[in-house]
Design a protein around this motif. Structure first.
Motif, PDB file in Angstrom:
ATOM      1  N   ALA A  51       0.847  -1.196   0.000  1.00 42.29           N
ATOM      2  CA  ALA A  51       0.000   0.000   0.000  1.00 42.29           C
ATOM      3  C   ALA A  51       0.879   1.241   0.000  1.00 42.29           C
ATOM      4  N   LEU A  52       0.263   2.361  -0.373  1.00 40.03           N
ATOM      5  CA  LEU A  52       0.947   3.646  -0.352  1.00 40.03           C
ATOM      6  C   LEU A  52       0.527   4.436   0.883  1.00 40.03           C
ATOM      7  N   LEU A  53       1.472   5.160   1.433  1.00 41.86           N
ATOM      8  CA  LEU A  53       1.220   6.047   2.565  1.00 41.86           C
ATOM      9  C   LEU A  53       1.498   7.465   2.075  1.00 41.86           C
ATOM     10  N   VAL A  54       0.473   8.313   2.087  1.00 41.89           N
ATOM     11  CA  VAL A  54       0.587   9.615   1.435  1.00 41.89           C
ATOM     12  C   VAL A  54       0.167  10.718   2.402  1.00 41.89           C
ATOM     13  N   GLY A  55       1.082  11.673   2.633  1.00 41.40           N
ATOM     14  CA  GLY A  55       0.835  12.743   3.587  1.00 41.40           C
ATOM     15  C   GLY A  55       0.455  14.071   2.978  1.00 41.40           C
ATOM     16  N   SER A  56       0.311  14.132   1.666  1.00 42.70           N
ATOM     17  CA  SER A  56      -0.084  15.382   1.011  1.00 42.70           C
ATOM     18  C   SER A  56      -0.624  15.087  -0.377  1.00 42.70           C
ATOM     19  N   ALA A  57      -1.619  15.876  -0.788  1.00 42.84           N
ATOM     20  CA  ALA A  57      -2.110  15.750  -2.155  1.00 42.84           C
ATOM     21  C   ALA A  57      -1.030  16.076  -3.168  1.00 42.84           C
ATOM     22  N   ASN A  58       0.005  16.821  -2.749  1.00 45.08           N
ATOM     23  CA  ASN A  58       1.110  17.133  -3.656  1.00 45.08           C
ATOM     24  C   ASN A  58       1.825  15.869  -4.134  1.00 45.08           C
ATOM     25  N   VAL A  75      -4.333   3.293  -1.041  1.00 41.07           N
ATOM     26  CA  VAL A  75      -3.679   4.463  -0.463  1.00 41.07           C
ATOM     27  C   VAL A  75      -4.201   4.715   0.952  1.00 41.07           C
ATOM     28  N   HIS A  76      -3.274   4.905   1.880  1.00 36.47           N
ATOM     29  CA  HIS A  76      -3.598   5.408   3.208  1.00 36.47           C
ATOM     30  C   HIS A  76      -3.293   6.902   3.184  1.00 36.47           C
ATOM     31  N   ALA A  77      -4.329   7.742   3.265  1.00 39.17           N
ATOM     32  CA  ALA A  77      -4.194   9.186   3.058  1.00 39.17           C
ATOM     33  C   ALA A  77      -4.279   9.940   4.375  1.00 39.17           C
ATOM     34  N   VAL A  78      -3.522  11.033   4.460  1.00 40.63           N
ATOM     35  CA  VAL A  78      -3.472  11.824   5.687  1.00 40.63           C
ATOM     36  C   VAL A  78      -4.795  12.514   5.987  1.00 40.63           C
ATOM     37  N   GLY A  79      -5.555  12.858   4.947  1.00 42.43           N
ATOM     38  CA  GLY A  79      -6.815  13.572   5.159  1.00 42.43           C
ATOM     39  C   GLY A  79      -7.699  13.529   3.933  1.00 42.43           C
ATOM     40  N   LYS A  80      -8.813  14.240   4.016  1.00 45.58           N
ATOM     41  CA  LYS A  80      -9.824  14.179   2.960  1.00 45.58           C
ATOM     42  C   LYS A  80      -9.308  14.705   1.625  1.00 45.58           C
ATOM     43  N   GLU A  84      -9.114  12.548  -1.762  1.00 46.98           N
ATOM     44  CA  GLU A  84      -9.836  12.919  -2.971  1.00 46.98           C
ATOM     45  C   GLU A  84      -8.890  13.002  -4.161  1.00 46.98           C
ATOM     46  N   ALA A  85      -7.682  13.552  -3.942  1.00 43.61           N
ATOM     47  CA  ALA A  85      -6.696  13.612  -5.026  1.00 43.61           C
ATOM     48  C   ALA A  85      -6.311  12.208  -5.478  1.00 43.61           C
ATOM     49  N   PHE A  91      -6.736   5.839  -7.747  1.00 44.88           N
ATOM     50  CA  PHE A  91      -6.366   4.934  -6.665  1.00 44.88           C
ATOM     51  C   PHE A  91      -7.575   4.605  -5.797  1.00 44.88           C
ATOM     52  N   ALA A  92      -7.545   3.413  -5.217  1.00 46.10           N
ATOM     53  CA  ALA A  92      -8.511   3.058  -4.182  1.00 46.10           C
ATOM     54  C   ALA A  92      -7.956   3.548  -2.847  1.00 46.10           C
TER      55      ALA A  92
END
Length: 225
Positions: A51-58, A75-80, A84-85, A91-92
């Protein structure tokens, strides 16, 4: 007189924050302290990533062709906004945090092999035993100068919003260059590390309890209106 709020985050996030700030009645203007530029990177074999760990939409916006190699990974995302990005990029999304990337990492159970797609400025993370993290740098924030006209704005009750430690350090540098009076400027920092990077001498430093743009704006609104 309400305070004039300076939003310093890079675009496109700056435009989103400005719109939300004005919608709640804040007198806000944008002066970004950095711009985001992609960096070339190469990650591990996708077969070695769960899985991916992502802390910014950038990270999603600037991940480029290399990020597409991991299109089938959750993707494990830091926030909404980051989630959404990721969805828009195909990505799921496996999980969405609300209190910083460490809180997301804390929910990931072993065994798991994570690829953290990060910026050059990022904080270390702790993970559970049996969870591994490979970090790649997909983008960086390049510092920008503040306009000379900011000197004249000191006649207002200024509040500067800071979303990153890099922006805080750049603000301190630019304040010295422009010979601004920090005792006339209040800061609104998204977290303690950001506040610390700004240094001392400011009129006030407000620190957000929750590291999100929405919480930061709410803090500024309560302080300014």
């Amino acid at each position: 007189m309400t305070a004039k709020v300076i939003v310093t985050r890079p675009r496109p996030g700056l435009d989103d924050t400005l719109a939300r700030a004005r919608a709640v009645g804040l007198d806000a203007v944008g002066h970004p302290l950095s711009e985001i530029e992609p960096r070339g990177w190469h990650g591990p074999d996708p077969e070695q990533v769960d899985a991916l760990l992502v802390g910014s939409a950038n990270a999603i916006r600037h991940g480029g062709e290399e990020l597409r190699r991991y299109g089938g990974k959750p993707v494990h995302a830091v926030g909404k906004a980051t989630a959404e990005a990721a969805r828009r990029a195909g990505f799921a999304v496996a999980s969405v945090g609300s209190g910083g990337l460490q809180s997301v990492a804390d929910t990931i159970r072993p065994p798991s092999r994570l690829l953290r797609v990060a910026g050059a400025e990022h904080v270390p993370l702790g993970v559970a035993e049996g969870v591994s993290v490979t970090t790649v740098i997909a983008y960086e924030a390049v510092p920008l100068a503040l306009p000379e006209a900011l000197r004249d704005m000191q006649q207002h009750d200024l509040v500067v919003m800071l979303h990153s430690a890099g922006a805080a350090a750049q603000l301190a540098k630019e304040a010295r260059r422009l010979e601004l009076d920090p005792s006339r400027i209040a800061l609104a920092a998204i977290g303690p590390r950001v506040a610390a990077a700004a240094g001392d001498g400011w009129r006030a430093i407000h620190v957000c309890d929750t590291p999100s743009d929405a919480a930061l704006l709410d803090m500024v609104r309560r302080a300014c209106l």
